[in-house]
Design a protein around this motif. Structure first.
Motif, PDB file in Angstrom:
ATOM      1  N   THR B 155       0.770  -1.160   0.137  1.00  0.00           N
ATOM      2  CA  THR B 155      -0.121  -0.071  -0.046  1.00  0.00           C
ATOM      3  C   THR B 155       0.743   1.197   0.032  1.00  0.00           C
ATOM      4  N   ALA B 156       0.314   2.465  -0.631  1.00  0.00           N
ATOM      5  CA  ALA B 156       1.027   3.656  -0.917  1.00  0.00           C
ATOM      6  C   ALA B 156       0.499   4.611  -0.292  1.00  0.00           C
ATOM      7  N   ALA B 157       1.097   5.726   0.150  1.00  0.00           N
ATOM      8  CA  ALA B 157       0.444   7.004   0.466  1.00  0.00           C
ATOM      9  C   ALA B 157      -0.097   7.660  -0.527  1.00  0.00           C
ATOM     10  N   GLY B 158      -0.431   8.916  -0.321  1.00  0.00           N
ATOM     11  CA  GLY B 158      -1.239   9.646  -1.418  1.00  0.00           C
ATOM     12  C   GLY B 158      -0.653   9.671  -2.653  1.00  0.00           C
ATOM     13  N   SER B 159      -1.627   9.774  -3.922  1.00  0.00           N
ATOM     14  CA  SER B 159      -1.261   9.819  -5.083  1.00  0.00           C
ATOM     15  C   SER B 159       0.196   9.582  -5.567  1.00  0.00           C
ATOM     16  N   ALA B 160       0.966  10.672  -5.416  1.00  0.00           N
ATOM     17  CA  ALA B 160       2.247  10.482  -6.035  1.00  0.00           C
ATOM     18  C   ALA B 160       3.174   9.480  -5.321  1.00  0.00           C
ATOM     19  N   ALA B 161       2.744   8.884  -4.327  1.00  0.00           N
ATOM     20  CA  ALA B 161       3.276   7.965  -3.611  1.00  0.00           C
ATOM     21  C   ALA B 161       3.259   6.498  -4.478  1.00  0.00           C
ATOM     22  N   GLY B 162       2.404   6.522  -5.029  1.00  0.00           N
ATOM     23  CA  GLY B 162       2.021   5.218  -6.108  1.00  0.00           C
ATOM     24  C   GLY B 162       3.250   5.161  -6.942  1.00  0.00           C
ATOM     25  N   ILE B 163       4.068   6.322  -7.339  1.00  0.00           N
ATOM     26  CA  ILE B 163       5.108   6.092  -8.243  1.00  0.00           C
ATOM     27  C   ILE B 163       6.497   5.308  -7.519  1.00  0.00           C
ATOM     28  N   ASP B 164       6.367   5.775  -6.270  1.00  0.00           N
ATOM     29  CA  ASP B 164       7.595   5.214  -5.505  1.00  0.00           C
ATOM     30  C   ASP B 164       7.143   3.792  -5.173  1.00  0.00           C
ATOM     31  N   ALA B 165       6.143   3.389  -4.848  1.00  0.00           N
ATOM     32  CA  ALA B 165       5.684   2.044  -4.619  1.00  0.00           C
ATOM     33  C   ALA B 165       6.043   1.171  -5.869  1.00  0.00           C
ATOM     34  N   MET B 166       5.540   1.883  -6.924  1.00  0.00           N
ATOM     35  CA  MET B 166       5.883   0.868  -8.127  1.00  0.00           C
ATOM     36  C   MET B 166       7.365   0.783  -8.515  1.00  0.00           C
ATOM     37  N   LEU B 167       7.998   1.697  -8.201  1.00  0.00           N
ATOM     38  CA  LEU B 167       9.514   1.695  -8.551  1.00  0.00           C
ATOM     39  C   LEU B 167       9.934   0.552  -7.640  1.00  0.00           C
ATOM     40  N   HIS B 168       9.664   0.545  -6.728  1.00  0.00           N
ATOM     41  CA  HIS B 168      10.119  -0.716  -5.727  1.00  0.00           C
ATOM     42  C   HIS B 168       9.559  -2.112  -6.214  1.00  0.00           C
ATOM     43  N   LEU B 169       8.404  -1.998  -6.627  1.00  0.00           N
ATOM     44  CA  LEU B 169       7.857  -3.396  -7.153  1.00  0.00           C
ATOM     45  C   LEU B 169       8.440  -3.749  -8.336  1.00  0.00           C
ATOM     46  N   THR B 170       9.030  -2.633  -9.334  1.00  0.00           N
ATOM     47  CA  THR B 170       9.633  -2.829 -10.397  1.00  0.00           C
ATOM     48  C   THR B 170      10.891  -3.621 -10.035  1.00  0.00           C
ATOM     49  N   ALA B 171      11.497  -3.078  -8.952  1.00  0.00           N
ATOM     50  CA  ALA B 171      12.598  -3.686  -8.775  1.00  0.00           C
ATOM     51  C   ALA B 171      12.597  -5.098  -8.095  1.00  0.00           C
ATOM     52  N   ARG B 172      11.529  -5.372  -7.320  1.00  0.00           N
ATOM     53  CA  ARG B 172      11.268  -6.682  -6.705  1.00  0.00           C
ATOM     54  C   ARG B 172      10.836  -7.535  -7.971  1.00  0.00           C
ATOM     55  N   LEU B 173      10.092  -7.273  -8.908  1.00  0.00           N
ATOM     56  CA  LEU B 173       9.875  -8.375  -9.802  1.00  0.00           C
ATOM     57  C   LEU B 173      10.897  -8.525 -10.816  1.00  0.00           C
ATOM     58  N   ARG B 174      11.837  -7.306 -11.046  1.00  0.00           N
ATOM     59  CA  ARG B 174      12.624  -7.732 -12.114  1.00  0.00           C
ATOM     60  C   ARG B 174      14.140  -7.237 -11.659  1.00  0.00           C
ATOM     61  N   SER B 175      14.234  -6.033 -11.426  1.00  0.00           N
ATOM     62  CA  SER B 175      15.631  -5.545 -11.039  1.00  0.00           C
ATOM     63  C   SER B 175      15.928  -3.894 -10.669  1.00  0.00           C
ATOM     64  N   ALA B 176      16.730  -3.728  -9.842  1.00  0.00           N
ATOM     65  CA  ALA B 176      16.867  -2.142  -9.571  1.00  0.00           C
ATOM     66  C   ALA B 176      17.123  -1.621 -10.775  1.00  0.00           C
ATOM     67  N   SER B 177      17.954  -1.992 -11.643  1.00  0.00           N
ATOM     68  CA  SER B 177      18.378  -1.275 -13.033  1.00  0.00           C
ATOM     69  C   SER B 177      16.923  -1.055 -13.830  1.00  0.00           C
ATOM     70  N   ALA B 178      16.148  -1.917 -13.955  1.00  0.00           N
ATOM     71  CA  ALA B 178      14.855  -1.757 -14.503  1.00  0.00           C
ATOM     72  C   ALA B 178      14.182  -0.463 -13.866  1.00  0.00           C
ATOM     73  N   ALA B 179      14.086  -0.344 -12.494  1.00  0.00           N
ATOM     74  CA  ALA B 179      13.416   0.551 -11.744  1.00  0.00           C
ATOM     75  C   ALA B 179      14.199   2.096 -12.054  1.00  0.00           C
ATOM     76  N   ARG B 180      15.298   1.807 -12.046  1.00  0.00           N
ATOM     77  CA  ARG B 180      16.340   3.080 -12.469  1.00  0.00           C
ATOM     78  C   ARG B 180      15.885   3.796 -14.006  1.00  0.00           C
ATOM     79  N   LEU B 181      15.919   2.835 -14.805  1.00  0.00           N
ATOM     80  CA  LEU B 181      15.466   3.032 -16.468  1.00  0.00           C
ATOM     81  C   LEU B 181      14.054   3.675 -16.338  1.00  0.00           C
ATOM     82  N   ALA B 182      13.075   3.172 -15.505  1.00  0.00           N
ATOM     83  CA  ALA B 182      11.641   3.785 -15.592  1.00  0.00           C
ATOM     84  C   ALA B 182      11.856   5.113 -15.149  1.00  0.00           C
ATOM     85  N   GLN B 183      12.703   5.418 -14.058  1.00  0.00           N
ATOM     86  CA  GLN B 183      12.673   6.662 -13.338  1.00  0.00           C
ATOM     87  C   GLN B 183      13.323   7.650 -14.179  1.00  0.00           C
TER      88      GLN B 183
END
Lengths: 229, 229
Positions: B155-183
């Protein structure tokens, strides 16, 4: 027609718009609750579903004809921007609406559409970093700033930068307090788990992966029919 | 049916959804380019235009019936969340889809819908700060974190926090590199002109203004028909 009463802040929607480029600013302005006279309006060639560059359809509220003279005009970026610069109706609307608008801006590579409308020659312009070269083909001077004001032009860097630019605009049109309210409401307090991105860094792998996925480069002025895409 | 081949990450859309809560995560996942087997899908009761809480219509891609067993399920927040908790079809979908999903989450006050589905009792949950009380009425323990993982719940805090949570999920499902690429691609490098917001600050005027504009508080479990709104 209604310009005397309502100051419309128009956001142009086209196929392949990046929804974040559009929704970030709309969210700031929603929270701004500017009230009369400011109103956000999403405009496109027709009022029908338009595919974004994510798995989400977007629906504008008004057509270009409905809103010929907005107070402010913004063009979001997106994977479709490379096609948008070749869309005569869109570019023509941007050119004519910009002539009377008091504020004209873009987010990300939406700046290419402003360039295609002949609006950016000689101007300092922020844009998505991956499109700096394409932007300069329109005579603009790419700036690495998060956002840039040059005359009546307010341009933002990529996607999320539209939020920062619109917080700035909110403060200018109303007050710093209103901007802070919007920011608190939308919890724009980023804590990216991997720190700040840095497009100037030397991680060639990251940069290269993005450049390879970039939307087709926009045709420079006069380049329509160049055959790209 | 297609679950063996495709792992769908479903986002629930309802009237009055905050588009940023939805689009932030979709943008991260777009840039992730997870490729097979992950796919983002926006689902709702019907495939038709749904009003958001900004002047932008949103169109889902699939119905609840189309996607009974997504791999992951997320509920965005929005001004309509207070109504969504009373939407039997929506809450029922969330409850049944969550039973088999490997990841269940929310952004902002979308957590109230998880609460209404009976999923949060005893759990630590991040949510929009203005809804902490409403959330605790469902038995959850509100956390001020930007995002929280508790079991399969993210679960994420308000609105923009969904981005942070999904970057975390991206790293978990794939890699930190993929999260950094998205960012880097979405230029999630915020430079808010007025610094960080702080919901715990003592600016009672800002807090009060937001609480006054808050969507109607959700009815706690069993409170349907309470007559609020």
């Amino acid at each position: 027609m209604t310009r005397e009463r309502t100051k419309s802040i128009a956001f142009v929607l086209y196929p392949g718009t990046s929804p974040l480029d559009l929704v970030g600013p709309l969210t700031v302005l929603r929270d701004l609750k500017l009230g009369t006279p400011y109103r956000s309006v999403v405009v496109s060639a027709r009022v029908k579903e338009i595919a974004s560059d994510t798995p989400l359809g977007l629906v504008p509220a008004r057509t270009f004809e409905d809103l010929p003279r907005p107070f402010a005009l913004f063009v979001p970026g997106g994977a479709g921007a490379g096609e948008a610069v070749r869309d005569g109706a869109l570019v023509s609307y941007v050119r004519t609406a910009a002539a009377t608008a008091e504020i004209v801006g873009s987010v990300g590579n939406g700046s290419l559409v402003l360039g295609a409308a002949g609006l950016l020659a000689g101007r300092r312009v922020a844009a998505h970093w991956a499109y700096a070269d394409a932007l300069e083909a329109y005579g603009a001077r790419y700036a690495t700033d998060r956002w840039v004001e040059d005359g009546k032009f307010l341009t933002a860097a990529g996607s999320a930068a539209g939020i920062d630019a619109m917080l700035h605009l909110t403060a200018r049109l109303r007050s710093a307090s209103a901007a802070r309210l919007a920011q608190l409401w939308m919890e724009y307090d980023p804590q990216p788990p991997f720190g700040r991105p840095d497009p100037s860094d030397r991680d060639a792998g990251l940069r290269g992966a993005i450049l390879a996925r970039r939307a087709p480069a926009a045709a420079p002025a006069g380049g329509i029919g160049h055959g790209a895409t």
